[in-house]
Design a protein around this motif. Structure first.
Motif, PDB file in Angstrom:
ATOM      1  N   GLY A  42       0.770  -1.227   0.000  1.00  0.00           N
ATOM      2  CA  GLY A  42       0.000   0.000   0.000  1.00  0.00           C
ATOM      3  C   GLY A  42       0.803   1.279   0.000  1.00  0.00           C
ATOM      4  N   LYS A  43       2.117   1.168  -0.150  1.00  0.00           N
ATOM      5  CA  LYS A  43       2.974   2.355  -0.120  1.00  0.00           C
ATOM      6  C   LYS A  43       3.819   2.440  -1.379  1.00  0.00           C
ATOM      7  N   GLY A  44       4.423   3.591  -1.581  1.00  0.00           N
ATOM      8  CA  GLY A  44       5.284   3.785  -2.737  1.00  0.00           C
ATOM      9  C   GLY A  44       6.675   3.222  -2.484  1.00  0.00           C
ATOM     10  N   ARG A  45       7.454   3.133  -3.558  1.00  0.00           N
ATOM     11  CA  ARG A  45       8.811   2.620  -3.432  1.00  0.00           C
ATOM     12  C   ARG A  45       9.709   3.704  -2.838  1.00  0.00           C
ATOM     13  N   GLU A  46      10.597   3.295  -1.939  1.00  0.00           N
ATOM     14  CA  GLU A  46      11.495   4.239  -1.303  1.00  0.00           C
ATOM     15  C   GLU A  46      12.928   3.722  -1.293  1.00  0.00           C
ATOM     16  N   GLY A  47      13.862   4.645  -1.407  1.00  0.00           N
ATOM     17  CA  GLY A  47      15.276   4.281  -1.357  1.00  0.00           C
ATOM     18  C   GLY A  47      15.709   4.078   0.082  1.00  0.00           C
ATOM     19  N   ILE A  48      16.358   2.959   0.348  1.00  0.00           N
ATOM     20  CA  ILE A  48      16.780   2.615   1.702  1.00  0.00           C
ATOM     21  C   ILE A  48      18.270   2.845   1.898  1.00  0.00           C
TER      22      ILE A  48
END
Length: 126
Positions: A42-48
């Motif tokens: 349910g969330k967008g892609r994020e850089g970790i």
């Protein structure tokens, strides 16, 4: 053709550890910055976590700082993400990405990189 294959996902208890691996092929790996990104349900892609190819400078998302470590092995064309002190909110599909643009590593990690492989699922239970 850029090919990236992530592996090492699985289930872990909160507080546990997992190591993700990404095998790269089809391009000159040394010329590319590398990064790990994730997408929770349910969330967008994020850089970790991202690692520059030029001087090995890194960028970590605040939630990963101090718990995750990104490394690369140019001789084997591999990227790794050591994840410690896992939390349920780390549950997501994790993707390996690469990019050879000249922007900063922080910019690449925030905006996303040019090439992405298929992800590997990490599930952390409390």
């Amino acid at each position: 053709e850029v090919q990236l294959q992530a592996s090492g996902g699985g289930s872990a208890q909160a507080g546990g550890s997992l190591t993700l691996s990404c095998a790269a092929s089809g391009f000159n790996f040394d010329d590319y910055a590398v990064g790990w990104f994730r997408q929770a349900p349910g969330k967008g892609r994020e850089g970790i976590a991202c690692l520059d190819k030029r001087d090995d400078s890194t960028f970590y998302k605040e939630s990963a700082q101090g718990r995750f470590t990104i490394t690369r092995d140019n001789s084997r064309k591999m990227v790794y993400l050591q994840m410690n002190e896992l939390k349920p909110e780390d549950t997501a599909v994790y993707y390996c990405q690469v990019d050879r643009s000249r922007v900063t590593i922080a910019t690449m990690c925030i905006l996303g990189m040019d090439y992405s492989g298929k992800g590997t699922l990490v599930t952390v239970s409390s």
